[in-house]
Scaffold this motif. Structure first.
Motif, PDB file in Angstrom:
ATOM      1  N   UNK A   1       0.826  -1.205   0.000  1.00 19.54           N
ATOM      2  CA  UNK A   1       0.000   0.000   0.000  1.00 19.54           C
ATOM      3  C   UNK A   1       0.862   1.258   0.000  1.00 19.54           C
ATOM      4  N   UNK A   2       1.929   1.262   0.787  1.00 19.69           N
ATOM      5  CA  UNK A   2       2.777   2.443   0.889  1.00 19.69           C
ATOM      6  C   UNK A   2       3.492   2.730  -0.427  1.00 19.69           C
ATOM      7  N   UNK A   3       4.121   1.713  -0.999  1.00 17.31           N
ATOM      8  CA  UNK A   3       4.859   1.915  -2.245  1.00 17.31           C
ATOM      9  C   UNK A   3       3.927   2.182  -3.418  1.00 17.31           C
ATOM     10  N   UNK A   4       2.801   1.473  -3.447  1.00 16.28           N
ATOM     11  CA  UNK A   4       1.838   1.700  -4.509  1.00 16.28           C
ATOM     12  C   UNK A   4       1.289   3.118  -4.470  1.00 16.28           C
ATOM     13  N   UNK A   5       0.955   3.604  -3.288  1.00 19.92           N
ATOM     14  CA  UNK A   5       0.426   4.959  -3.150  1.00 19.92           C
ATOM     15  C   UNK A   5       1.455   5.996  -3.573  1.00 19.92           C
ATOM     16  N   UNK A   6       2.723   5.749  -3.257  1.00 24.07           N
ATOM     17  CA  UNK A   6       3.787   6.677  -3.663  1.00 24.07           C
ATOM     18  C   UNK A   6       3.879   6.769  -5.185  1.00 24.07           C
ATOM     19  N   UNK A   7       3.876   5.617  -5.849  1.00 24.80           N
ATOM     20  CA  UNK A   7       3.979   5.600  -7.310  1.00 24.80           C
ATOM     21  C   UNK A   7       2.785   6.309  -7.940  1.00 24.80           C
ATOM     22  N   UNK A   8       1.602   6.039  -7.428  1.00 27.49           N
ATOM     23  CA  UNK A   8       0.383   6.646  -7.987  1.00 27.49           C
ATOM     24  C   UNK A   8       0.379   8.154  -7.796  1.00 27.49           C
TER      25      UNK A   8
ATOM     26  N   UNK B   1       2.980  10.276  -7.117  1.00 28.59           N
ATOM     27  CA  UNK B   1       4.060  10.918  -7.866  1.00 28.59           C
ATOM     28  C   UNK B   1       3.740  10.935  -9.357  1.00 28.59           C
ATOM     29  N   UNK B   2       3.079   9.881  -9.833  1.00 25.57           N
ATOM     30  CA  UNK B   2       2.760   9.794 -11.252  1.00 25.57           C
ATOM     31  C   UNK B   2       1.613  10.674 -11.695  1.00 25.57           C
ATOM     32  N   UNK B   3       0.918  11.305 -10.759  1.00 26.13           N
ATOM     33  CA  UNK B   3      -0.172  12.200 -11.115  1.00 26.13           C
ATOM     34  C   UNK B   3      -1.555  11.606 -10.940  1.00 26.13           C
ATOM     35  N   UNK B   4      -1.659  10.463 -10.285  1.00 25.31           N
ATOM     36  CA  UNK B   4      -2.959   9.850 -10.028  1.00 25.31           C
ATOM     37  C   UNK B   4      -3.448  10.147  -8.628  1.00 25.31           C
ATOM     38  N   UNK B   5      -4.615   9.631  -8.306  1.00 24.25           N
ATOM     39  CA  UNK B   5      -5.208   9.827  -6.982  1.00 24.25           C
ATOM     40  C   UNK B   5      -5.701   8.495  -6.453  1.00 24.25           C
ATOM     41  N   UNK B   6      -5.196   8.112  -5.291  1.00 26.08           N
ATOM     42  CA  UNK B   6      -5.634   6.873  -4.656  1.00 26.08           C
ATOM     43  C   UNK B   6      -7.036   7.068  -4.102  1.00 26.08           C
ATOM     44  N   UNK B   7      -7.955   6.194  -4.507  1.00 24.47           N
ATOM     45  CA  UNK B   7      -9.323   6.249  -3.986  1.00 24.47           C
ATOM     46  C   UNK B   7      -9.448   5.394  -2.735  1.00 24.47           C
ATOM     47  N   UNK B   8      -8.917   4.181  -2.786  1.00 20.72           N
ATOM     48  CA  UNK B   8      -8.963   3.323  -1.607  1.00 20.72           C
ATOM     49  C   UNK B   8      -7.997   2.165  -1.784  1.00 20.72           C
TER      50      UNK B   8
ATOM     51  N   UNK C   1      -4.886  -6.266  -0.528  1.00 17.85           N
ATOM     52  CA  UNK C   1      -4.072  -6.791  -1.625  1.00 17.85           C
ATOM     53  C   UNK C   1      -4.322  -6.035  -2.924  1.00 17.85           C
ATOM     54  N   UNK C   2      -5.040  -4.912  -2.869  1.00 18.63           N
ATOM     55  CA  UNK C   2      -5.354  -4.157  -4.080  1.00 18.63           C
ATOM     56  C   UNK C   2      -5.444  -2.673  -3.762  1.00 18.63           C
ATOM     57  N   UNK C   3      -5.250  -1.863  -4.810  1.00 17.40           N
ATOM     58  CA  UNK C   3      -5.388  -0.428  -4.679  1.00 17.40           C
ATOM     59  C   UNK C   3      -6.152   0.097  -5.891  1.00 17.40           C
ATOM     60  N   UNK C   4      -7.084   0.987  -5.646  1.00 13.18           N
ATOM     61  CA  UNK C   4      -7.901   1.586  -6.700  1.00 13.18           C
ATOM     62  C   UNK C   4      -7.493   3.046  -6.850  1.00 13.18           C
ATOM     63  N   UNK C   5      -7.188   3.447  -8.089  1.00  6.23           N
ATOM     64  CA  UNK C   5      -6.806   4.832  -8.321  1.00  6.23           C
ATOM     65  C   UNK C   5      -7.480   5.359  -9.578  1.00  6.23           C
ATOM     66  N   UNK C   6      -7.509   6.684  -9.722  1.00  5.73           N
ATOM     67  CA  UNK C   6      -8.121   7.310 -10.885  1.00  5.73           C
ATOM     68  C   UNK C   6      -7.237   8.435 -11.392  1.00  5.73           C
ATOM     69  N   UNK C   7      -7.379   8.730 -12.681  1.00  5.23           N
ATOM     70  CA  UNK C   7      -6.770   9.906 -13.297  1.00  5.23           C
ATOM     71  C   UNK C   7      -7.729  10.422 -14.359  1.00  5.23           C
TER      72      UNK C   7
END
Length: 293
Positions: A161-168, A170-177, A181-187
């Protein structure tokens, strides 16, 4: 007060004394806002539910994190017991984090208002808009979780969760939840979403201490409500990630058409996806001539 208390996520107090002076003062502020026509009662209850869910999760997260700190302090001899560590943390750390909590909330509120303003001036567009939804999950997580003890499993989920959220982020996305074992993001941009997906697979999922990652992407109209997103793209992104192989990004046709020549795409044979019938997933890779920014 009772409706507000339930909306905040607390059980019915019954006849016992459950409220202190701080609770009464907070209720008074809410009552004044409703009576001044600043907010309707329904709006207040909806905001209370959002606050209750968010604060409950934040509190659980904080306590779990502090438990690790307590165990460490006891082991190295900084404290005699976990109780003494807990009291020290509550007395010294909590007041400082209250200021941080309010400031972070203010900044996120400003960012959310800016996102809404950028969507458009039409009221119908404020909750429904076109986005690219990404669903990244760990492959073989169920079998792996059966092999790990509770501490190791918790550490694995936290690293992901920590590393995934960082990548999202920094990359310009937004973590929704995050879902363990999963992460949902939007752009708003399918190209940005695809870059993030490939970075997740190539950086987070390539490390030895985290299982391989697979990502599904889908673009379309989604509804934003209560801090979450809903709609066919959300479900389709999840379905695509579940049929993807490890280290692979699968997208729908809408996303494939929008991402342009920066990426190489290849349609896979049709397969049944629950709720969508037979779908031909499209695998995406980075062309060598391009580099993710």
């Amino acid at each position: 007060m009772r409706r507000l208390w339930r909306a905040l996520g607390f059980p019915e107090p019954g006849d016992r004394q459950a409220f202190g002076d701080a609770d009464v003062a907070a209720f008074g502020q809410v009552k004044a806002a409703v009576e001044s026509d600043l907010l309707t009662e329904d709006t207040v209850l909806r905001l209370a539910r959002a606050m209750g869910v968010t604060m409950a999760r934040l509190a659980d997260w904080e306590v779990a994190t502090l438990v690790d700190e307590m165990e460490h302090d006891v082991q190295v001899g900084r404290a005699d017991s976990r109780l003494s560590v807990a009291l020290t943390l509550a007395q010294q750390v909590a007041p400082r984090f209250e200021e941080v909590l309010v400031q972070v909330w203010r900044r996120h509120l400003t960012a959310a208002a800016a996102r809404m303003e950028a969507i458009g001036a039409k009221d119908t567009e404020l909750r429904t808009t076109t986005m690219t939804v990404g669903f990244a999950d760990l492959s073989r997580f169920t079998s792996l979780s059966n092999q790990l003890d509770d501490a190791a499993l918790g550490s694995l989920v936290e690293r992901f969760e920590e590393r995934g959220a960082d990548v999202i982020t920094v990359g310009g996305g937004r973590v929704i939840k995050t879902l363990g074992d999963a992460v949902l993001y939007v752009t708003a941009d399918p190209v940005v979403a695809t870059r993030i997906a490939l970075d997740l697979v190539g950086s987070v999922g390539a490390r030895d201490d985290v299982p391989a990652i697979r990502v599904g992407l889908a673009t379309g109209s989604v509804v934003s409500r209560l801090g979450d997103v809903f709609g066919p793209p959300v479900n389709l992104a999840a379905r695509l990630s579940h049929v993807a192989r490890a280290h692979r990004v699968l997208v729908d046709e809408e996303t494939a058409r929008a991402i342009g020549p920066e990426f190489a795409t290849r349609a896979l044979p049709p397969r049944p996806l629950r709720g969508f019938g037979n779908v031909s997933p499209i695998t995406v890779t980075q062309r060598r001539a391009f580099r993710s920014r």
